[in-house]
Design a protein around this motif. Structure first.
Motif, PDB file in Angstrom:
ATOM      1  N   SER A   1      -1.832  -5.860   0.403  1.00  0.00           N
ATOM      2  CA  SER A   1      -1.108  -6.419   1.548  1.00  0.00           C
ATOM      3  C   SER A   1       0.272  -5.760   1.665  1.00  0.00           C
ATOM      4  O   SER A   1       0.769  -5.140   0.710  1.00  0.00           O
ATOM      5  CB  SER A   1      -0.926  -7.933   1.371  1.00  0.00           C
ATOM      6  OG  SER A   1       0.000  -8.203   0.318  1.00  0.00           O
ATOM      7  N   GLU A   2       0.905  -5.913   2.821  1.00  0.00           N
ATOM      8  CA  GLU A   2       2.236  -5.351   3.013  1.00  0.00           C
ATOM      9  C   GLU A   2       3.235  -5.958   2.031  1.00  0.00           C
ATOM     10  O   GLU A   2       4.111  -5.239   1.510  1.00  0.00           O
ATOM     11  CB  GLU A   2       2.706  -5.570   4.451  1.00  0.00           C
ATOM     12  CG  GLU A   2       1.989  -4.682   5.456  1.00  0.00           C
ATOM     13  CD  GLU A   2       2.528  -4.839   6.863  1.00  0.00           C
ATOM     14  OE1 GLU A   2       3.407  -5.703   7.094  1.00  0.00           O
ATOM     15  OE2 GLU A   2       2.076  -4.083   7.749  1.00  0.00           O
ATOM     16  N   ASP A   3       3.133  -7.245   1.761  1.00  0.00           N
ATOM     17  CA  ASP A   3       4.057  -7.885   0.816  1.00  0.00           C
ATOM     18  C   ASP A   3       3.866  -7.322  -0.593  1.00  0.00           C
ATOM     19  O   ASP A   3       4.852  -7.079  -1.310  1.00  0.00           O
ATOM     20  CB  ASP A   3       3.849  -9.398   0.810  1.00  0.00           C
ATOM     21  CG  ASP A   3       4.364 -10.071   2.079  1.00  0.00           C
ATOM     22  OD1 ASP A   3       5.142  -9.421   2.819  1.00  0.00           O
ATOM     23  OD2 ASP A   3       3.983 -11.224   2.328  1.00  0.00           O
ATOM     24  N   GLU A   4       2.620  -7.116  -0.999  1.00  0.00           N
ATOM     25  CA  GLU A   4       2.364  -6.535  -2.317  1.00  0.00           C
ATOM     26  C   GLU A   4       2.915  -5.117  -2.401  1.00  0.00           C
ATOM     27  O   GLU A   4       3.532  -4.727  -3.400  1.00  0.00           O
ATOM     28  CB  GLU A   4       0.862  -6.529  -2.596  1.00  0.00           C
ATOM     29  CG  GLU A   4       0.252  -7.896  -2.848  1.00  0.00           C
ATOM     30  CD  GLU A   4      -1.255  -7.835  -2.953  1.00  0.00           C
ATOM     31  OE1 GLU A   4      -1.800  -8.465  -3.876  1.00  0.00           O
ATOM     32  OE2 GLU A   4      -1.900  -7.157  -2.112  1.00  0.00           O
ATOM     33  N   VAL A   5       2.702  -4.345  -1.357  1.00  0.00           N
ATOM     34  CA  VAL A   5       3.172  -2.961  -1.344  1.00  0.00           C
ATOM     35  C   VAL A   5       4.693  -2.909  -1.359  1.00  0.00           C
ATOM     36  O   VAL A   5       5.293  -2.046  -2.020  1.00  0.00           O
ATOM     37  CB  VAL A   5       2.592  -2.206  -0.132  1.00  0.00           C
ATOM     38  CG1 VAL A   5       3.192  -0.808  -0.012  1.00  0.00           C
ATOM     39  CG2 VAL A   5       1.074  -2.118  -0.244  1.00  0.00           C
TER      40      VAL A   5
ATOM     41  N   VAL B   1       7.748  -1.283   4.903  1.00  0.00           N
ATOM     42  CA  VAL B   1       6.376  -0.844   4.633  1.00  0.00           C
ATOM     43  C   VAL B   1       5.581  -0.778   5.929  1.00  0.00           C
ATOM     44  O   VAL B   1       4.868   0.195   6.189  1.00  0.00           O
ATOM     45  CB  VAL B   1       5.690  -1.788   3.631  1.00  0.00           C
ATOM     46  CG1 VAL B   1       4.188  -1.494   3.548  1.00  0.00           C
ATOM     47  CG2 VAL B   1       6.327  -1.662   2.260  1.00  0.00           C
ATOM     48  N   HIS B   2       5.707  -1.801   6.755  1.00  0.00           N
ATOM     49  CA  HIS B   2       4.988  -1.835   8.031  1.00  0.00           C
ATOM     50  C   HIS B   2       5.347  -0.615   8.880  1.00  0.00           C
ATOM     51  O   HIS B   2       4.464   0.035   9.456  1.00  0.00           O
ATOM     52  CB  HIS B   2       5.341  -3.119   8.783  1.00  0.00           C
ATOM     53  CG  HIS B   2       4.626  -3.276  10.082  1.00  0.00           C
ATOM     54  ND1 HIS B   2       3.341  -3.784  10.167  1.00  0.00           N
ATOM     55  CD2 HIS B   2       5.005  -2.983  11.356  1.00  0.00           C
ATOM     56  CE1 HIS B   2       2.962  -3.789  11.430  1.00  0.00           C
ATOM     57  NE2 HIS B   2       3.953  -3.312  12.178  1.00  0.00           N
ATOM     58  N   THR B   3       6.631  -0.282   8.936  1.00  0.00           N
ATOM     59  CA  THR B   3       7.079   0.864   9.726  1.00  0.00           C
ATOM     60  C   THR B   3       6.558   2.174   9.134  1.00  0.00           C
ATOM     61  O   THR B   3       6.061   3.049   9.858  1.00  0.00           O
ATOM     62  CB  THR B   3       8.611   0.901   9.789  1.00  0.00           C
ATOM     63  OG1 THR B   3       9.079  -0.287  10.433  1.00  0.00           O
ATOM     64  CG2 THR B   3       9.102   2.118  10.559  1.00  0.00           C
TER      65      THR B   3
END
Length: 234
Positions: free
Chosen positions: A131-135, A146-148
């Protein structure tokens, strides 16, 4: 060489997902093993291991061999007798395996041209399914960053591949079948040291793929999969 170590010489085994991540980041199983050794893993916990590997790639370029595919594979595709090549010997199964190895090598080489943070985020999210939070925790940044970064990675890969690669659009000029001879002649690929690439039928793209991440989600890892193994991360 065992792909893990600590500063005092004791060895901490790399989690299978860590080894897979390192291989994807380096583009090859051997490069991933060298990067794992440099990471000096000191804990069996997955997230810190991934962070350690990421830091290795972030601070040195020697584990990432970048290649200009346009230059390397640009030639008359009819100029090489593919089926008589020593790696094929007129064996259709070997021909089809090498087509898949070329697809894997080309798409992996394209991925290696991304900046380190974009490449790491893309691999962790689109290939290994974090997930984005994990990454964000692994890369030491925010979820929005991370999303960007992953969005830019998707854009960069799609922009490069959508006008070139048959696996994005069958009408594109670069086909594994016609580029295979050049790839073998110039040493871009060789017979793979793995047995998990199918050779039952030719690799022919028949459908348009709108997003590059769909290609990578199905692409064989640079690290060969043990027989009967499932996903090592998610």
């Amino acid at each position: 060489m065992t792909p893990d170590s600590t500063a005092d010489g004791a060895r901490t085994p790399a989690h299978p997902c860590t080894a897979t991540f390192a291989a994807w980041m380096a583009g090859t199983a051997d490069g991933g093993a060298i990067a794992l050794h440099a990471a000096k893993l000191s804990t069996p916990d997955l997230s810190p291991q991934l962070t350690a590997v990421y830091q290795v790639f972030l601070h040195t370029q020697r584990f990432t061999v970048k290649k200009n595919l346009d230059s390397m594979l640009r030639s008359d595709p009819t100029g090489v007798d593919v089926e008589d090549h020593p790696s094929i010997r007129r064996d259709k199964r070997r021909l089809y395996v090498l087509q898949r190895e070329l697809q894997r090598a080309c798409l992996t080489a394209t991925l290696l041209n991304l900046p380190v943070a974009r490449r790491a985020g893309f691999i962790l999210i689109e290939v290994l399914r974090f997930s984005e939070d994990e990454v964000a925790r692994i890369l030491g940044t925010s979820s929005s960053a991370v999303h960007t970064a992953v969005g830019r990675a998707r854009r960069d890969l799609t922009t490069y591949l959508e006008s070139r690669c048959e696996h994005m659009d069958p009408r594109n000029p670069c086909h594994c079948e016609t580029r295979l001879g050049i790839a073998l002649e110039r040493g871009f690929i060789q017979w793979p040291d793995r047995d998990d690439l199918p050779g039952d039928e030719p690799l022919v793209s028949r459908a348009v793929c709108l997003d590059a991440e769909r290609l990578y989600a199905k692409l064989p890892s640079p690290l060969p999969a043990p027989r009967g193994s499932g996903p090592v991360c998610r």
